[in-house]
Write a protein that holds these residues in place. Structure first.
Motif, PDB file in Angstrom:
ATOM      1  N   SER A  88       0.835  -1.194   0.000  1.00 55.03           N
ATOM      2  CA  SER A  88       0.000   0.000   0.000  1.00 55.03           C
ATOM      3  C   SER A  88       0.872   1.247   0.000  1.00 55.03           C
ATOM      4  O   SER A  88       1.866   1.315   0.734  1.00 55.03           O
ATOM      5  N   ASP A  89       0.498   2.216  -0.828  1.00 54.86           N
ATOM      6  CA  ASP A  89       1.145   3.523  -0.833  1.00 54.86           C
ATOM      7  C   ASP A  89       0.248   4.484  -0.055  1.00 54.86           C
ATOM      8  O   ASP A  89      -0.804   4.899  -0.544  1.00 54.86           O
ATOM      9  N   LEU A  90       0.667   4.829   1.161  1.00 47.30           N
ATOM     10  CA  LEU A  90      -0.141   5.632   2.061  1.00 47.30           C
ATOM     11  C   LEU A  90       0.491   7.005   2.259  1.00 47.30           C
ATOM     12  O   LEU A  90       1.615   7.258   1.801  1.00 47.30           O
ATOM     13  N   GLN A  91      -0.219   7.877   2.954  1.00 44.63           N
ATOM     14  CA  GLN A  91       0.309   9.199   3.293  1.00 44.63           C
ATOM     15  C   GLN A  91      -0.122   9.557   4.708  1.00 44.63           C
ATOM     16  O   GLN A  91      -1.297   9.431   5.057  1.00 44.63           O
ATOM     17  N   ALA A  92       0.835  10.000   5.502  1.00 45.26           N
ATOM     18  CA  ALA A  92       0.542  10.468   6.855  1.00 45.26           C
ATOM     19  C   ALA A  92       0.680  11.989   6.869  1.00 45.26           C
ATOM     20  O   ALA A  92       1.597  12.541   6.255  1.00 45.26           O
ATOM     21  N   THR A 150       2.052  18.768   5.909  1.00 47.35           N
ATOM     22  CA  THR A 150       2.713  18.082   4.805  1.00 47.35           C
ATOM     23  C   THR A 150       2.333  16.610   4.799  1.00 47.35           C
ATOM     24  O   THR A 150       2.277  15.952   5.841  1.00 47.35           O
ATOM     25  N   LEU A 151       2.067  16.070   3.599  1.00 44.03           N
ATOM     26  CA  LEU A 151       1.742  14.654   3.463  1.00 44.03           C
ATOM     27  C   LEU A 151       3.037  13.865   3.268  1.00 44.03           C
ATOM     28  O   LEU A 151       3.791  14.112   2.326  1.00 44.03           O
ATOM     29  N   VAL A 152       3.284  12.936   4.165  1.00 42.01           N
ATOM     30  CA  VAL A 152       4.522  12.157   4.171  1.00 42.01           C
ATOM     31  C   VAL A 152       4.246  10.776   3.574  1.00 42.01           C
ATOM     32  O   VAL A 152       3.391  10.035   4.070  1.00 42.01           O
ATOM     33  N   PRO A 153       4.954  10.390   2.497  1.00 39.57           N
ATOM     34  CA  PRO A 153       4.724   9.073   1.900  1.00 39.57           C
ATOM     35  C   PRO A 153       5.089   7.946   2.866  1.00 39.57           C
ATOM     36  O   PRO A 153       6.095   8.020   3.580  1.00 39.57           O
ATOM     37  N   LEU A 154       4.270   6.914   2.860  1.00 36.90           N
ATOM     38  CA  LEU A 154       4.469   5.762   3.731  1.00 36.90           C
ATOM     39  C   LEU A 154       4.171   4.500   2.929  1.00 36.90           C
ATOM     40  O   LEU A 154       3.035   4.290   2.492  1.00 36.90           O
ATOM     41  N   SER A 155       5.189   3.683   2.706  1.00 33.16           N
ATOM     42  CA  SER A 155       5.018   2.398   2.014  1.00 33.16           C
ATOM     43  C   SER A 155       4.783   1.314   3.057  1.00 33.16           C
ATOM     44  O   SER A 155       5.517   1.237   4.039  1.00 33.16           O
ATOM     45  N   LEU A 156       3.768   0.492   2.849  1.00 29.57           N
ATOM     46  CA  LEU A 156       3.411  -0.524   3.836  1.00 29.57           C
ATOM     47  C   LEU A 156       3.222  -1.871   3.163  1.00 29.57           C
ATOM     48  O   LEU A 156       2.446  -1.993   2.204  1.00 29.57           O
ATOM     49  N   VAL A 157       3.926  -2.875   3.670  1.00 26.35           N
ATOM     50  CA  VAL A 157       3.791  -4.248   3.184  1.00 26.35           C
ATOM     51  C   VAL A 157       3.204  -5.090   4.308  1.00 26.35           C
ATOM     52  O   VAL A 157       3.738  -5.114   5.425  1.00 26.35           O
ATOM     53  N   GLN A 158       2.113  -5.791   4.020  1.00 26.94           N
ATOM     54  CA  GLN A 158       1.453  -6.637   5.002  1.00 26.94           C
ATOM     55  C   GLN A 158       1.239  -8.029   4.436  1.00 26.94           C
ATOM     56  O   GLN A 158       0.903  -8.178   3.252  1.00 26.94           O
ATOM     57  N   PRO A 159       1.386  -9.062   5.252  1.00 27.71           N
ATOM     58  CA  PRO A 159       0.950 -10.387   4.807  1.00 27.71           C
ATOM     59  C   PRO A 159      -0.553 -10.359   4.556  1.00 27.71           C
ATOM     60  O   PRO A 159      -1.307  -9.782   5.339  1.00 27.71           O
ATOM     61  N   TYR A 194       5.686  -4.542   7.546  1.00 25.01           N
ATOM     62  CA  TYR A 194       6.872  -3.695   7.370  1.00 25.01           C
ATOM     63  C   TYR A 194       6.494  -2.397   6.671  1.00 25.01           C
ATOM     64  O   TYR A 194       5.865  -2.406   5.615  1.00 25.01           O
ATOM     65  N   GLY A 195       6.873  -1.285   7.278  1.00 29.91           N
ATOM     66  CA  GLY A 195       6.624   0.014   6.677  1.00 29.91           C
ATOM     67  C   GLY A 195       7.913   0.773   6.435  1.00 29.91           C
ATOM     68  O   GLY A 195       8.901   0.585   7.148  1.00 29.91           O
ATOM     69  N   VAL A 196       7.903   1.634   5.434  1.00 30.16           N
ATOM     70  CA  VAL A 196       9.004   2.556   5.189  1.00 30.16           C
ATOM     71  C   VAL A 196       8.411   3.954   5.168  1.00 30.16           C
ATOM     72  O   VAL A 196       7.602   4.275   4.296  1.00 30.16           O
ATOM     73  N   CYS A 197       8.790   4.754   6.137  1.00 33.29           N
ATOM     74  CA  CYS A 197       8.326   6.139   6.228  1.00 33.29           C
ATOM     75  C   CYS A 197       9.348   7.028   5.525  1.00 33.29           C
ATOM     76  O   CYS A 197      10.508   7.094   5.945  1.00 33.29           O
ATOM     77  N   HIS A 198       8.926   7.675   4.447  1.00 35.20           N
ATOM     78  CA  HIS A 198       9.839   8.452   3.608  1.00 35.20           C
ATOM     79  C   HIS A 198       9.949   9.876   4.159  1.00 35.20           C
ATOM     80  O   HIS A 198       9.411  10.840   3.601  1.00 35.20           O
ATOM     81  N   THR A 244      12.266  15.577  10.321  1.00 36.40           N
ATOM     82  CA  THR A 244      12.653  14.197  10.041  1.00 36.40           C
ATOM     83  C   THR A 244      12.047  13.252  11.069  1.00 36.40           C
ATOM     84  O   THR A 244      11.383  12.272  10.708  1.00 36.40           O
ATOM     85  N   TRP A 245      12.275  13.504  12.351  1.00 36.38           N
ATOM     86  CA  TRP A 245      11.710  12.588  13.357  1.00 36.38           C
ATOM     87  C   TRP A 245      10.231  12.843  13.591  1.00 36.38           C
ATOM     88  O   TRP A 245       9.494  11.914  13.930  1.00 36.38           O
ATOM     89  N   ASP A 246       9.769  14.075  13.367  1.00 32.26           N
ATOM     90  CA  ASP A 246       8.329  14.316  13.485  1.00 32.26           C
ATOM     91  C   ASP A 246       7.568  13.525  12.426  1.00 32.26           C
ATOM     92  O   ASP A 246       6.485  12.979  12.707  1.00 32.26           O
ATOM     93  N   ASP A 247       8.116  13.448  11.205  1.00 29.03           N
ATOM     94  CA  ASP A 247       7.457  12.672  10.149  1.00 29.03           C
ATOM     95  C   ASP A 247       7.337  11.201  10.553  1.00 29.03           C
ATOM     96  O   ASP A 247       6.304  10.557  10.300  1.00 29.03           O
ATOM     97  N   LEU A 248       8.381  10.644  11.164  1.00 29.31           N
ATOM     98  CA  LEU A 248       8.330   9.258  11.616  1.00 29.31           C
ATOM     99  C   LEU A 248       7.269   9.082  12.701  1.00 29.31           C
ATOM    100  O   LEU A 248       6.521   8.095  12.704  1.00 29.31           O
ATOM    101  N   ILE A 249       7.194  10.019  13.623  1.00 34.37           N
ATOM    102  CA  ILE A 249       6.175   9.958  14.669  1.00 34.37           C
ATOM    103  C   ILE A 249       4.783   9.968  14.048  1.00 34.37           C
ATOM    104  O   ILE A 249       3.904   9.184  14.435  1.00 34.37           O
ATOM    105  N   ARG A 250       4.572  10.834  13.067  1.00 34.64           N
ATOM    106  CA  ARG A 250       3.253  10.928  12.433  1.00 34.64           C
ATOM    107  C   ARG A 250       2.911   9.675  11.633  1.00 34.64           C
ATOM    108  O   ARG A 250       1.753   9.241  11.617  1.00 34.64           O
ATOM    109  N   CYS A 251       3.892   9.083  10.966  1.00 30.30           N
ATOM    110  CA  CYS A 251       3.648   7.807  10.281  1.00 30.30           C
ATOM    111  C   CYS A 251       3.247   6.726  11.277  1.00 30.30           C
ATOM    112  O   CYS A 251       2.343   5.919  11.015  1.00 30.30           O
TER     113      CYS A 251
END
Length: 324
Positions: free
Chosen positions: A61-65, A71-80, A119-123, A146-153
């Motif tokens: 999934s290509d998500l946004q937090a 600002t919309l932060v891209p978030l890639s999410l892989v789930q079983p 597994y997620g990757v917060c961009h 940088t760390w605020d974006d990770l917190i928001r993801c």
């Protein structure tokens, strides 16, 4: 394209029409294709070894937090695809030098995902995913993004019901250690564990290390008032507070690390242990490793195994608890 992903390499020959490329994605191991301009089609070369990872077992999934400033932060999410309810989740982030977290295949991620981990990757800003302004949005006085974006993801995935603070882990290393450490010190309640690999944890001192001067253009210098203020803000050790209950942390270092001197991760571990937090603070030392770039397959496999064991232990899985 044959599938959505990342072109790792591409080759052309002026004597031959078309292009040969190496394509992968978060869930698809690298595949070599040839593009034929005559019929505008791709064909697979069917070379190399792809292993037995099954992409169709996972959803991408290509998500946004939404960040604090909107600002919309891209978030890639892989789930079983078999995942139900809240899941044990690792979010990876970096956020420096304009380096992008590309949508390519990672054996480390694959090992985790095969164990049922989401597994997620917060961009985060500071990377290069959305161009030069994205890089500058996480640099110098803007580094807090940088760390605020990770917190928001992280908050976003919890709000979606993907995971909970008891099952959420963050992973990053080197300059990504700034992201890990400051997300942890800002929101210690948000994570079950932090996987902090060869972390830049004490930027106020880093320019005095062997490899430190090369990083001044990225992070600044204490020789200017602005540089000192920025470095203080991104320094994890300076923001550790006595009496705060931090999540469990596994910090790694190699005794031959030329980029982040081993004393820096060790100092972080000591500061966290001295804070009085009740949760485990582990320092994993590899006497024969460095910054990870030149590690052997055996060293990398051992680290990956320890990461998964740490995650399952702190997530509370019964079979992974210490026994007397």
């Amino acid at each position: 394209m044959p599938f959505r992903g990342h072109i790792n390499e591409a080759f052309t020959d002026p004597r031959t029409p078309g292009i040969t490329l190496d394509l992968s994605s978060f869930i698809t191991p690298p595949v070599e294709f040839v593009y034929h301009p005559a019929n505008k089609a791709f064909s697979e070369l069917k070379i190399g070894t792809r292993g037995d990872f099954v992409p169709s077992d996972y959803s991408l999934s290509d998500l946004q937090a939404k960040a604090a400033d909107g600002t919309l932060v891209p978030l890639s999410l892989v789930q079983p695809k078999s995942a139900q309810g809240s899941q044990i989740t690792i979010i990876e982030a970096y956020g420096s030098y304009g380096i992008s977290e590309l949508a390519d295949f990672s054996v480390r991620r694959a090992v985790a995902m095969r164990q049922g981990i989401t597994y997620g990757v917060c961009h985060v800003r500071g990377g290069g995913e959305l161009g030069e302004q994205w890089r500058l949005g996480g640099k110098d006085a803007n580094k807090h993004n940088t760390w605020d974006d990770l917190i928001r993801c992280s908050e976003y995935l919890i709000a979606r019901g993907v995971t909970t603070p008891a099952k959420l882990f963050i992973l990053g290393g080197s300059a990504g250690g700034i992201t890990m450490g400051r997300a942890m010190t800002e929101r210690p309640d948000l994570f079950a564990g932090v996987l902090d690999e060869v972390p830049a944890a004490n930027p106020l001192r880093s320019e005095f290390t062997a490899g430190g001067p090369a990083n001044i253009p990225e992070f600044g210098s204490i020789t200017t008032a602005e540089g000192l203020a920025n470095l203080y803000e991104m320094d994890t050790i300076q923001h550790i507070k006595k009496g705060t209950q931090y999540p469990a942390v596994m910090i790694t270092t190699g005794l031959n690390d030329p980029r982040v001197a081993p004393w820096e991760p060790a100092k972080l571990a000591a500061a966290l242990q001295a804070s009085g937090t009740a949760r485990p603070i582990l320092l994993r030392i590899d006497e024969e490793a460095g910054h990870g770039v030149g590690s052997t397959k055996t060293q990398t496999d051992a680290l990956g195994a320890d990461i998964i064991a740490f995650v399952f232990w702190r997530a509370g899985l019964p079979d992974w608890q210490p026994t007397q």
